[in-house]
Design an enzyme around this catalytic site. Sequence first.
Site, PDB file in Angstrom:
ATOM      1  N   CYS A 130      45.021  48.135  49.773  1.00 34.10           N
ATOM      2  CA  CYS A 130      45.285  46.708  49.585  1.00 34.10           C
ATOM      3  C   CYS A 130      44.696  45.880  50.731  1.00 34.10           C
ATOM      4  O   CYS A 130      43.493  45.823  50.893  1.00 34.10           O
ATOM      5  CB  CYS A 130      46.776  46.479  49.401  1.00 34.10           C
ATOM      6  N   HIS A 131      45.522  45.221  51.561  1.00 36.33           N
ATOM      7  CA  HIS A 131      45.013  44.524  52.740  1.00 36.33           C
ATOM      8  C   HIS A 131      44.768  45.488  53.893  1.00 36.33           C
ATOM      9  O   HIS A 131      44.149  45.103  54.899  1.00 36.33           O
ATOM     10  CB  HIS A 131      45.995  43.442  53.200  1.00 36.33           C
ATOM     11  N   GLU A 161      43.790  37.584  45.739  1.00 39.77           N
ATOM     12  CA  GLU A 161      44.239  36.757  46.863  1.00 39.77           C
ATOM     13  C   GLU A 161      44.453  35.303  46.460  1.00 39.77           C
ATOM     14  O   GLU A 161      45.359  34.631  46.964  1.00 39.77           O
ATOM     15  CB  GLU A 161      43.225  36.818  47.998  1.00 39.77           C
TER      16      GLU A 161
END
Length: 222
Positions: A130-131, A161
């Site tokens: 993910c991030h 996002e």
Amino acid sequence: MKKKILFVVSSTHVIGPNQRRTGNLLPEVAHPYEVFKKEGYEIDVYSVKGGEAPIEMVEPEDPVNQAFLKGDGPEKFKNSGSIEEVSTDKYDAVFVPGGLAPVADLPDNPTVQKILSTMYENGKVVSAVCHGPVCLINVRLNDGSYLIKGKKVTGFSITEEFDYARGDVPFELEDALKERGADYSCITPWKAYSITDGRLVTGQNPASAQGVAQRVVTILES
């Protein structure tokens, strides 16, 4: 001998101009943790500052998240070691979960970069979801090249996002990965998608966390 997994996690509680509350996202912590635990692997948690590494409590009712919350994982996050104390030679793989928190304190941290580059150069598995892949964007290898240059990677997409936290993050992860020469790809927002390129494993979003861990297991058991 048991395999050993190193979790490198954020120490951040807030992010962005509006001081949005954040942390290491529970599903992206719990699902991989439980996959590794089921394999009998040893798991250590190290954070940027040491001590309490915040967990953002998303979907706590999920059965896998519940299993994590009732096990030894939360205590490890509450009393994490400092990344300054990591001995990379002890570990077979490193995993970096997402949540918005890593965007705040992982990309520019030289110790994080050293841990990831050293483990990769020494034949270990490097993984993030993910991030979490923000940890990779500034990692250089011994020859000066970026670790992700020419590598197939994924991570939280611009489309995802836009509907989640565009006003809270300082840059788009998808753009940052591409700027470093990564061969970035993604699929339909919020659907599970993880990919392996050699000893580098990345996942797109929370739904991809379990798949990342399973890919790491596949490499370690091959």
